[in-house]
Write an enzyme that holds these catalytic residues in place. Structure first.
Site, short mmCIF file in Angstrom:
data_model
loop_
_atom_site.label_atom_id
_atom_site.label_comp_id
_atom_site.label_asym_id
_atom_site.label_seq_id
_atom_site.Cartn_x
_atom_site.Cartn_y
_atom_site.Cartn_z
N HIS A 66 32.67 8.12 1.03
CA HIS A 66 31.61 8.73 1.82
C HIS A 66 31.51 8.14 3.23
CE1 HIS A 66 28.66 5.57 0.30
NE2 HIS A 66 28.15 5.76 1.49
N ASP A 202 34.30 6.37 -5.38
CA ASP A 202 33.90 6.47 -3.98
C ASP A 202 34.68 5.48 -3.09
OD1 ASP A 202 32.60 6.93 -1.61
OD2 ASP A 202 30.58 6.76 -2.42
N SER A 629 27.38 0.23 2.53
CA SER A 629 28.35 1.10 1.88
C SER A 629 29.76 0.67 2.26
CB SER A 629 28.15 2.54 2.32
OG SER A 629 27.08 3.11 1.66
N1 ARG Z 1 23.61 7.19 -1.36
C1 ARG Z 1 24.75 6.62 -0.69
C2 ARG Z 1 24.33 5.80 0.49
O1 ARG Z 1 23.45 6.14 1.24
C3 ARG Z 1 25.70 7.66 -0.22
C4 ARG Z 1 26.37 8.34 -1.34
C5 ARG Z 1 27.26 9.43 -0.90
N2 ARG Z 1 27.56 10.25 -2.02
C6 ARG Z 1 26.97 11.42 -2.25
N3 ARG Z 1 27.15 12.03 -3.39
N4 ARG Z 1 26.23 11.99 -1.34
O2 ARG Z 1 24.93 4.78 0.76
#
Ligand code: ARG
Length: 694
Positions: A66, A202, A629
């Site tokens: 991501h 991911d 992330s």
């Molecule tokens: N929630 C994650 C973050 O803000 C991003 C995940 C991205 N994946 C998704 N399915 N949208 O770090």
């Protein structure tokens, strides 16, 4: 309690004994040293907003899928759709260069609090204070950037109570090496986002390039893979519950000092507006994205960004209400008030009343600002203003100056129109204008006037259609034609330009009264933090996240058992659970055929756990937030065991208060990453690059 996002230079003094007790085997010097290569040399900020790590001696970079999402989408076309099909370079030559992608290495940091605070005094206005601080910052930058070799950033911590500077080195030639398809990298989609149990692969791989001497260089065919100072060893050993785990990375923002009234403002005004406006954009965008694959690719990243925070903010509203966070903060504030009243100085007495009054005054404004902010995410809402302003400037210059500015302008045009799909843009703009005029108060005057004439959504759509048709900003061709033959009146009369200007002017508008209140708040907040720290002199404090490098340590640990999880213990998931979620053809829960085949054959190679399962995701109680992330999860020996990629919705109040019982980091098990590279993609040459610890 594993709360805390610590500075590397403080680890030795504040945390080391505790970390050792929990299982850390490294010395402080092995984590952060200015003179010798250390762990910190393998951690980079990726693309400005994420974290990544160097995992081979040839500059191989691991981060989240991501985090590379926008780059992968940008490199994809309908014919070569890497986002949906994945991509694996077999040689250095095949690696793909996105237009703009850089990684930032951390060189060193230091405390400059005394020096900065010597520039200011209690009698200065906030503006005077800022000016004095900026001047000193500029000097510190100058003194430490080694003639432009480094980027130096001086940042405020504890809201102006401390200052540190950070020295960085940026590399701008970074290329895509490999990525799984979206059905692995984003498995579970928005349904599973922020949720546990999770089954997402991911991750994506990039590579840093440098010139022949290892220095940063703009893209060139002659650049070579960077020989890094240090790269992380990768562990195949796995881990157990309660094993030590630490994470280094760049958390973006937390608000752990946020006062009760600020939390209430967010829960009741700011976030509901954000959530509603986000969903409005998402629904309209989706209609167009589902119809055309190219539109889907062009808007994939923008959509994902909005969807991510749409769910996050709703999760925050729910968690803050459920845990009555504002109430517990208010209790602490009452204690602070008592303490303040007892001090010899009057300095802290009015702090809480000022803060509370400020929030009360700004509730409605925060609601307005959130509606407007989401409206302004529409590209066609801001593009006319940006280009139009440049044009005004452009036409007023002499011809020689114009010729000089033109290439820059052309690059900007290229960028602003790249992948812009007017039908989608117009629809989002009209829908957002309708929402804004219905829900926000004290809206931009021009929108208010228009609203008197266009009250229904259909009216707004007809209006936006009409002004877009006439506008010089409707397409790149139309604007380029205008630029080659500019006409000031025509620009001034362009209604899309007028609208764009009105929206941005409203966004930036600040009355003298508002400014005065903001200054009062700023000062009170600084004193509140200062006072609260004095009130508890023995407590170990860490500053709020602000996109600077931090370390958080904790352990592998389950959440209370969830019956929807496949694994025996609720601190990890396995590929069996992925398959249990599999829905053929579904946008979020489809799986590639090859992965299912590998599962059926149990062809997990050296990556299975000791019970024969393939681990996928796992939980730790590290203290992270957005920006972390892509951060490495390391065991006690500093070996890579996972890749952090999310937090859990139950603990969404974590931005303003750390929840000991519920707060978790969700990571991809490194064995799943390696399995996908090796068995799924067949990219064994990449496995050979790594330093594997068995
Ligand atoms: N929630 C994650 C973050 O803000 C991003 C995940 C991205 N994946 C998704 N399915 N949208 O770090």
């Amino acid at each position: 309690a594993n709360e805390g996002m610590w500075f590397l230079m403080h680890i030795e003094r504040l945390n080391y004994v505790d970390m050792q007790k929990m299982g850390l085997q490294l010395t402080p010097e092995e984590i952060y040293s200015i003179n010798n290569n250390s762990l910190k040399d393998a951690i980079v900020q990726f693309g400005g907003g994420c974290t990544a790590e160097i995992i081979s001696d040839q500059g191989l970079v691991l981060t989240n899928h991501h985090c590379g999402y926008g780059n992968i989408a940008e490199l994809s076309t309908e014919e070569n759709d890497y986002l949906n099909n994945g991509f694996w370079a077999k040689t250095f030559k095949e690696e793909l260069k996105p237009a703009n992608l850089s990684v930032r290495f951390f060189v060193r940091m230091d405390d400059v609090t005394e020096r900065m605070l010597a520039q200011v005094n209690e009698n200065m206005s906030e503006d005077e204070r800022e000016a004095a601080l900026n001047k000193e910052m500029a000097k510190i930058q100058q003194e430490n950037n080694e003639g432009g070799k480094y980027t130096v950033s001086v940042k405020s911590f504890y809201s102006g109570n401390e200052y540190y500077y950070f020295v960085y080195q940026d590399y701008n030639d970074v290329r895509l090496v490999g990525t799984p398809p979206k059905s692995i990298g984003k498995f579970g989609g928005d349904t599973d986002n922020w949720e546990w149990p999770r089954h997402t692969g991911d991750f994506a791989l990039f590579r840093v390039y440098a010139d022949q001497d290892g220095n940063p260089a703009e893209y060139s065919e002659n650049n070579v893979p960077l020989k890094p100072k240090y790269h992380l060893p990768t562990s195949l050993k796995g881990f157990e519950e309660n094993d030590f785990a630490m994470i280094l990375g760049y958390p973006g923002r937390t608000n752990r000092w946020k006062p009760a009234a600020g939390i209430e403002q967010n829960v009741e005004y700011a976030y509901p507006a954000w959530v509603e406006a986000s969903k409005t954009s998402m629904d309209v965008m989706k209609k167009y994205m589902d119809k055309k694959q190219q539109v889907n690719l062009d808007y994939a990243s923008a959509y994902a960004g909005i969807a991510n925070y749409w769910k996050n903010r709703q999760g925050m509203i729910d968690a803050l209400k459920k845990h009555k966070t504002a109430k517990s903060k208010r209790k602490a504030e009452k204690k602070f008030q008592k303490w303040a009243n007892k001090q010899a100085t009057n300095k802290y007495k009015d702090v809480m009343p000022t803060i509370n009054a400020y929030y009360e005054r700004t509730n409605k404004a925060s609601e307005h600002d959130n509606y407007l902010m989401l409206l302004l995410r529409t590209r066609i809402a801001t593009l006319p203003y940006r280009l139009g302003r440049t044009m005004e400037y452009f036409s007023s210059q002499n011809e020689a100056k114009q010729a000089e500015l033109k290439p820059r302008l052309e690059a900007e045009i290229e960028n602003l129109y790249d992948g812009l799909y007017l039908p989608l843009e117009k629809d989002v703009l009209a829908t957002q204008l309708h929402l804004y005029s219905q829900k926000a108060s004290d809206i931009a005057p021009m929108v208010k006037d228009l609203d008197a004439k266009h009250s229904s959504l259909a009216d707004w759509k007809a209006y936006v259609d009409a002004i877009a048709k006439e506008s010089i900003f409707r397409s790149q061709e139309a604007f380029t034609a205008f630029m080659n033959n500019p006409d000031a009146d025509m620009l001034a009369q362009d209604e899309l330009y007028q609208l764009s200007t009105a929206l941005l002017n409203r966004y930036r508008a600040k009355s003298d009264e508002e400014k005065a209140w903001e200054d009062k708040y700023q000062k009170a907040y600084r004193l509140m933090i200062q006072g609260m720290r004095k009130q508890n002199p023995d407590k170990k404090y860490y500053p709020d996240a602000n996109s600077t490098l931090r370390l958080t340590y904790g352990k592998v640990i389950a959440l209370p058992k969830d019956k929807t999880n496949d694994a025996k213990k609720n601190y990890y998931t396995t590929l069996q659970g992925t398959v249990a979620k599999y829905q053929p053809g579904d946008e979020e829960f489809d799986m590639p055929k090859k992965l299912i085949e590998l599962y059926e054959k149990k062809d997990f190679g050296q990556y299975a756990d000791k019970d024969g399962y393939l681990p996928v995701n796992f939980l730790t109680d590290n203290d992270i937030t957005g920006g972390n992330s892509g951060s490495p999860v390391l065991n006690g020996n500093g070996e890579l065991i996972g890749l952090a990629f999310d937090g859990n919705i139950e603990a969404m109040a974590g931005d303003v208060i750390f929840d000991d019982k519920l707060q978790r980091t969700i990571s991809v098990d490194i064995r799943y990453v390696l399995f996908l590279i090796d068995k799924y993609a067949g990219a064994t040459h990449l496995i050979d690059e790594l330093t594997l610890v068995k």
